[in-house]
Design a protein around this motif. Structure first.
Motif, PDB file in Angstrom:
ATOM      1  N   GLN A 140       0.830  -1.182   0.000  1.00  0.00           N
ATOM      2  CA  GLN A 140       0.000   0.000   0.000  1.00  0.00           C
ATOM      3  C   GLN A 140       0.873   1.243   0.000  1.00  0.00           C
ATOM      4  O   GLN A 140       2.051   1.190   0.331  1.00  0.00           O
ATOM      5  CB  GLN A 140      -0.914   0.037   1.221  1.00  0.00           C
ATOM      6  CG  GLN A 140      -2.031  -0.985   1.184  1.00  0.00           C
ATOM      7  CD  GLN A 140      -3.089  -0.714   2.243  1.00  0.00           C
ATOM      8  OE1 GLN A 140      -2.948   0.198   3.034  1.00  0.00           O
ATOM      9  NE2 GLN A 140      -4.127  -1.507   2.250  1.00  0.00           N
ATOM     10  N   VAL A 141       0.261   2.350  -0.375  1.00  0.00           N
ATOM     11  CA  VAL A 141       0.958   3.622  -0.361  1.00  0.00           C
ATOM     12  C   VAL A 141       0.004   4.683   0.158  1.00  0.00           C
ATOM     13  O   VAL A 141      -1.182   4.655  -0.153  1.00  0.00           O
ATOM     14  CB  VAL A 141       1.500   3.974  -1.772  1.00  0.00           C
ATOM     15  CG1 VAL A 141       0.363   4.139  -2.770  1.00  0.00           C
ATOM     16  CG2 VAL A 141       2.345   5.223  -1.718  1.00  0.00           C
ATOM     17  N   GLN A 142       0.525   5.576   0.961  1.00  0.00           N
ATOM     18  CA  GLN A 142      -0.243   6.718   1.450  1.00  0.00           C
ATOM     19  C   GLN A 142       0.330   7.982   0.846  1.00  0.00           C
ATOM     20  O   GLN A 142       1.555   8.138   0.759  1.00  0.00           O
ATOM     21  CB  GLN A 142      -0.206   6.777   2.978  1.00  0.00           C
ATOM     22  CG  GLN A 142      -0.930   5.609   3.634  1.00  0.00           C
ATOM     23  CD  GLN A 142      -0.942   5.721   5.149  1.00  0.00           C
ATOM     24  OE1 GLN A 142       0.008   6.204   5.753  1.00  0.00           O
ATOM     25  NE2 GLN A 142      -2.028   5.274   5.754  1.00  0.00           N
ATOM     26  N   LEU A 143      -0.560   8.870   0.441  1.00  0.00           N
ATOM     27  CA  LEU A 143      -0.156  10.065  -0.292  1.00  0.00           C
ATOM     28  C   LEU A 143      -0.607  11.320   0.448  1.00  0.00           C
ATOM     29  O   LEU A 143      -1.717  11.356   1.002  1.00  0.00           O
ATOM     30  CB  LEU A 143      -0.779  10.047  -1.690  1.00  0.00           C
ATOM     31  CG  LEU A 143      -0.502   8.801  -2.539  1.00  0.00           C
ATOM     32  CD1 LEU A 143      -1.369   8.791  -3.781  1.00  0.00           C
ATOM     33  CD2 LEU A 143       0.970   8.736  -2.914  1.00  0.00           C
ATOM     34  N   ALA A 144       0.229  12.355   0.420  1.00  0.00           N
ATOM     35  CA  ALA A 144      -0.111  13.620   1.072  1.00  0.00           C
ATOM     36  C   ALA A 144       0.385  14.773   0.221  1.00  0.00           C
ATOM     37  O   ALA A 144       1.600  14.913   0.012  1.00  0.00           O
ATOM     38  CB  ALA A 144       0.502  13.678   2.462  1.00  0.00           C
ATOM     39  N   GLU A 145      -0.556  15.593  -0.253  1.00  0.00           N
ATOM     40  CA  GLU A 145      -0.207  16.730  -1.110  1.00  0.00           C
ATOM     41  C   GLU A 145       0.108  17.972  -0.274  1.00  0.00           C
ATOM     42  O   GLU A 145      -0.369  18.117   0.847  1.00  0.00           O
ATOM     43  CB  GLU A 145      -1.367  17.072  -2.063  1.00  0.00           C
ATOM     44  CG  GLU A 145      -1.843  15.948  -2.949  1.00  0.00           C
ATOM     45  CD  GLU A 145      -2.975  15.167  -2.350  1.00  0.00           C
ATOM     46  OE1 GLU A 145      -3.720  14.505  -3.098  1.00  0.00           O
ATOM     47  OE2 GLU A 145      -3.134  15.203  -1.108  1.00  0.00           O
TER      48      GLU A 145
ATOM     49  N   GLY B 225       5.733   4.194   2.136  1.00  0.00           N
ATOM     50  CA  GLY B 225       5.806   2.854   1.570  1.00  0.00           C
ATOM     51  C   GLY B 225       7.111   2.612   0.854  1.00  0.00           C
ATOM     52  O   GLY B 225       7.709   3.529   0.298  1.00  0.00           O
ATOM     53  N   ARG B 226       7.544   1.380   0.849  1.00  0.00           N
ATOM     54  CA  ARG B 226       8.830   1.034   0.275  1.00  0.00           C
ATOM     55  C   ARG B 226       8.767   0.699  -1.203  1.00  0.00           C
ATOM     56  O   ARG B 226       9.797   0.507  -1.822  1.00  0.00           O
ATOM     57  CB  ARG B 226       9.419  -0.155   1.038  1.00  0.00           C
ATOM     58  CG  ARG B 226       9.736   0.146   2.491  1.00  0.00           C
ATOM     59  CD  ARG B 226      10.221  -1.095   3.203  1.00  0.00           C
ATOM     60  NE  ARG B 226       9.155  -2.087   3.319  1.00  0.00           N
ATOM     61  CZ  ARG B 226       9.339  -3.294   3.830  1.00  0.00           C
ATOM     62  NH1 ARG B 226      10.529  -3.672   4.230  1.00  0.00           N
ATOM     63  NH2 ARG B 226       8.320  -4.134   3.911  1.00  0.00           N
ATOM     64  N   THR B 227       7.549   0.637  -1.758  1.00  0.00           N
ATOM     65  CA  THR B 227       7.417   0.215  -3.153  1.00  0.00           C
ATOM     66  C   THR B 227       6.934   1.348  -4.029  1.00  0.00           C
ATOM     67  O   THR B 227       6.224   1.133  -4.997  1.00  0.00           O
ATOM     68  CB  THR B 227       6.453  -0.976  -3.251  1.00  0.00           C
ATOM     69  OG1 THR B 227       5.176  -0.593  -2.719  1.00  0.00           O
ATOM     70  CG2 THR B 227       6.995  -2.173  -2.522  1.00  0.00           C
TER      71      THR B 227
END
Length: 124
Positions: free
Chosen positions: A1-6, A26-28
């Motif tokens: 999974q990945v979490q994103l923050a603008e 996340g590492r990927t």
């Protein structure tokens, strides 16, 4: 999974410039194609730009081509959107998004992960 923050949104005059940034956890991170979308009041969310996993290729909506530039830094887990010659019609909440799907993806449903959005307001 990945979490994103603008981050990086704000108020700018027409003709001005602004650079948005999106930090990912996340590492990927390098496994994902990344994109920017935007949503203006009363309108559907629309595709703005996409960048491939290595950053070798980019794609843009016709409305921003030549004015916006998407880039990524896989070492820092970030993706940016540089915007110049801004117009009032660029006013919207801007979202970064990630997908594991290959190929050009411009649909909201093509993306698995989304940030919370950052407001960009361009005054005339």
């Amino acid at each position: 999974q990945v979490q994103l923050a603008e981050s990086g949104g704000g108020l700018v005059q027409a003709g001005g410039s602004l650079t948005l940034s999106c930090a990912a956890s996340g590492r990927t991170f390098s496994n994902y194609r990344l994109a920017w979308f935007r949503q203006a009041p009363g309108k559907e969310r629309e595709f703005v730009a996409q960048i491939t996993r290595t950053g070798a290729a980019t794609y843009y909506a016709d409305s921003v081509k030549g004015r916006f530039t998407i880039s990524r830094d896989n070492a820092k887990n970030t993706v940016a959107l540089q915007m110049i010659s801004l117009k009032p019609e660029d006013t919207a909440v801007y979202y970064c998004a990630a997908t594991v799907s290959l190929g050009l993806r411009i649909g909201v449903g093509d993306y698995n992960y989304w940030g919370q959005g950052t407001q960009v307001t361009v005054s005339s």
